[in-house]
Design a protein around this motif. Structure first.
Motif, PDB file in Angstrom:
ATOM      1  N   ILE A  78      42.791  61.928  72.812  1.00  0.00           N
ATOM      2  CA  ILE A  78      42.960  62.073  74.259  1.00  0.00           C
ATOM      3  C   ILE A  78      42.609  63.496  74.686  1.00  0.00           C
ATOM      4  O   ILE A  78      41.893  63.698  75.671  1.00  0.00           O
ATOM      5  CB  ILE A  78      44.397  61.707  74.676  1.00  0.00           C
ATOM      6  CG1 ILE A  78      44.655  60.225  74.395  1.00  0.00           C
ATOM      7  CG2 ILE A  78      44.632  62.020  76.149  1.00  0.00           C
ATOM      8  CD1 ILE A  78      46.103  59.814  74.519  1.00  0.00           C
ATOM      9  N   GLY A  79      43.077  64.489  73.943  1.00  0.00           N
ATOM     10  CA  GLY A  79      42.773  65.884  74.264  1.00  0.00           C
ATOM     11  C   GLY A  79      41.289  66.180  74.216  1.00  0.00           C
ATOM     12  O   GLY A  79      40.743  66.858  75.088  1.00  0.00           O
ATOM     13  N   ARG A  80      40.613  65.653  73.213  1.00  0.00           N
ATOM     14  CA  ARG A  80      39.165  65.872  73.102  1.00  0.00           C
ATOM     15  C   ARG A  80      38.412  65.165  74.223  1.00  0.00           C
ATOM     16  O   ARG A  80      37.429  65.691  74.742  1.00  0.00           O
ATOM     17  CB  ARG A  80      38.657  65.398  71.753  1.00  0.00           C
ATOM     18  CG  ARG A  80      39.049  66.307  70.636  1.00  0.00           C
ATOM     19  CD  ARG A  80      38.517  65.798  69.326  1.00  0.00           C
ATOM     20  NE  ARG A  80      38.954  66.671  68.241  1.00  0.00           N
ATOM     21  CZ  ARG A  80      38.802  66.383  66.975  1.00  0.00           C
ATOM     22  NH1 ARG A  80      38.222  65.266  66.609  1.00  0.00           N
ATOM     23  NH2 ARG A  80      39.223  67.226  66.052  1.00  0.00           N
ATOM     24  N   ALA A  81      38.857  63.975  74.610  1.00  0.00           N
ATOM     25  CA  ALA A  81      38.200  63.249  75.702  1.00  0.00           C
ATOM     26  C   ALA A  81      38.365  63.989  77.026  1.00  0.00           C
ATOM     27  O   ALA A  81      37.419  64.088  77.811  1.00  0.00           O
ATOM     28  CB  ALA A  81      38.763  61.838  75.805  1.00  0.00           C
ATOM     29  N   VAL A  82      39.549  64.518  77.275  1.00  0.00           N
ATOM     30  CA  VAL A  82      39.777  65.288  78.501  1.00  0.00           C
ATOM     31  C   VAL A  82      38.927  66.558  78.486  1.00  0.00           C
ATOM     32  O   VAL A  82      38.324  66.929  79.495  1.00  0.00           O
ATOM     33  CB  VAL A  82      41.278  65.615  78.671  1.00  0.00           C
ATOM     34  CG1 VAL A  82      41.507  66.610  79.783  1.00  0.00           C
ATOM     35  CG2 VAL A  82      42.065  64.341  78.937  1.00  0.00           C
ATOM     36  N   ALA A  83      38.864  67.231  77.353  1.00  0.00           N
ATOM     37  CA  ALA A  83      38.050  68.449  77.249  1.00  0.00           C
ATOM     38  C   ALA A  83      36.579  68.140  77.485  1.00  0.00           C
ATOM     39  O   ALA A  83      35.884  68.882  78.191  1.00  0.00           O
ATOM     40  CB  ALA A  83      38.243  69.093  75.878  1.00  0.00           C
ATOM     41  N   LEU A  84      36.093  67.046  76.925  1.00  0.00           N
ATOM     42  CA  LEU A  84      34.710  66.656  77.138  1.00  0.00           C
ATOM     43  C   LEU A  84      34.449  66.337  78.610  1.00  0.00           C
ATOM     44  O   LEU A  84      33.422  66.721  79.167  1.00  0.00           O
ATOM     45  CB  LEU A  84      34.362  65.451  76.261  1.00  0.00           C
ATOM     46  CG  LEU A  84      32.947  64.908  76.380  1.00  0.00           C
ATOM     47  CD1 LEU A  84      31.940  65.970  75.936  1.00  0.00           C
ATOM     48  CD2 LEU A  84      32.789  63.651  75.554  1.00  0.00           C
TER      49      LEU A  84
ATOM     50  N   ARG B 225      48.293  52.879  69.157  1.00  0.00           N
ATOM     51  CA  ARG B 225      48.156  53.750  70.315  1.00  0.00           C
ATOM     52  C   ARG B 225      47.106  54.802  70.001  1.00  0.00           C
ATOM     53  O   ARG B 225      46.790  55.051  68.844  1.00  0.00           O
ATOM     54  CB  ARG B 225      49.479  54.408  70.676  1.00  0.00           C
ATOM     55  CG  ARG B 225      50.046  55.290  69.607  1.00  0.00           C
ATOM     56  CD  ARG B 225      51.391  55.858  70.019  1.00  0.00           C
ATOM     57  NE  ARG B 225      51.861  56.779  69.019  1.00  0.00           N
ATOM     58  CZ  ARG B 225      51.753  58.095  69.087  1.00  0.00           C
ATOM     59  NH1 ARG B 225      51.231  58.633  70.154  1.00  0.00           N
ATOM     60  NH2 ARG B 225      52.186  58.868  68.127  1.00  0.00           N
ATOM     61  N   LEU B 226      46.579  55.401  71.052  1.00  0.00           N
ATOM     62  CA  LEU B 226      45.563  56.430  70.862  1.00  0.00           C
ATOM     63  C   LEU B 226      46.193  57.693  70.289  1.00  0.00           C
ATOM     64  O   LEU B 226      47.301  58.064  70.645  1.00  0.00           O
ATOM     65  CB  LEU B 226      44.900  56.768  72.192  1.00  0.00           C
ATOM     66  CG  LEU B 226      43.984  55.700  72.774  1.00  0.00           C
ATOM     67  CD1 LEU B 226      43.488  56.131  74.140  1.00  0.00           C
ATOM     68  CD2 LEU B 226      42.818  55.444  71.853  1.00  0.00           C
ATOM     69  N   ALA B 227      45.459  58.336  69.429  1.00  0.00           N
ATOM     70  CA  ALA B 227      45.930  59.592  68.850  1.00  0.00           C
ATOM     71  C   ALA B 227      45.888  60.677  69.926  1.00  0.00           C
ATOM     72  O   ALA B 227      44.953  60.722  70.729  1.00  0.00           O
ATOM     73  CB  ALA B 227      45.053  59.981  67.676  1.00  0.00           C
ATOM     74  N   PRO B 228      46.885  61.553  69.971  1.00  0.00           N
ATOM     75  CA  PRO B 228      46.909  62.612  70.989  1.00  0.00           C
ATOM     76  C   PRO B 228      45.687  63.518  70.930  1.00  0.00           C
ATOM     77  O   PRO B 228      45.192  63.951  71.969  1.00  0.00           O
ATOM     78  CB  PRO B 228      48.176  63.401  70.670  1.00  0.00           C
ATOM     79  CG  PRO B 228      48.996  62.526  69.811  1.00  0.00           C
ATOM     80  CD  PRO B 228      48.066  61.575  69.131  1.00  0.00           C
TER      81      PRO B 228
END
Length: 88
Positions: free
Chosen positions: A17-23, A11-14
Motif C-alpha cells: 500500500i505504501g509503495r502504491a501511494v508513493a508511486l 489482506r494487502l501488505a502495508p
C-alpha cells in the motif's frame, strides 16, 4: 460458507500500500506546476524510501533482500532530497 463472508482472509501488505501511494504521488507530480511538482515528487520518494528503509530494518519480506531494500531506500531518500531542496 466461511465466517468472513466467503473471503479468503488475505489482506494487502502495508508495504505494498505504501509503495502504491508513493508511486501515485510521483506519477501525479507530472501534472502539476513546478513548485508543487517537486514537493509532491519529493514526498512520494520520501514515502518510498521510508517503506524500503523500514523493510531493511525489519527484514521483511525476506531477510536475504535486506541489503537491496537498504540500497533502494537510500536511492529514494537522496532523490527526494535532490527534488525538494536543491535549486531548480
Amino acid at each position: 460458507m466461511t465466517e468472513d463472508g466467503g473471503k479468503t482472509g488475505r489482506r494487502l501488505a502495508p508495504e505494498l500500500i505504501g509503495r502504491a501511494v508513493a508511486l501515485a504521488m510521483v506519477a501525479g507530480a507530472i501534472f502539476l506546476a513546478p513548485p508543487a511538482k517537486f514537493w509532491l515528487a519529493g514526498a512520494g520518494c520520501a514515502l518510498a524510501a521510508a517503506v524500503f528503509l523500514i523493510q531493511a530494518a525489519t527484514g521483511r519480506p525476506v531477510r536475504r533482500a535486506r541489503w537491496l531494500n537498504l540500497v533502494f531506500g537510500v536511492i529514494f531518500a537522496v532523490t527526494s532530497f535532490w527534488l525538494v531542496f536543491l535549486p531548480h
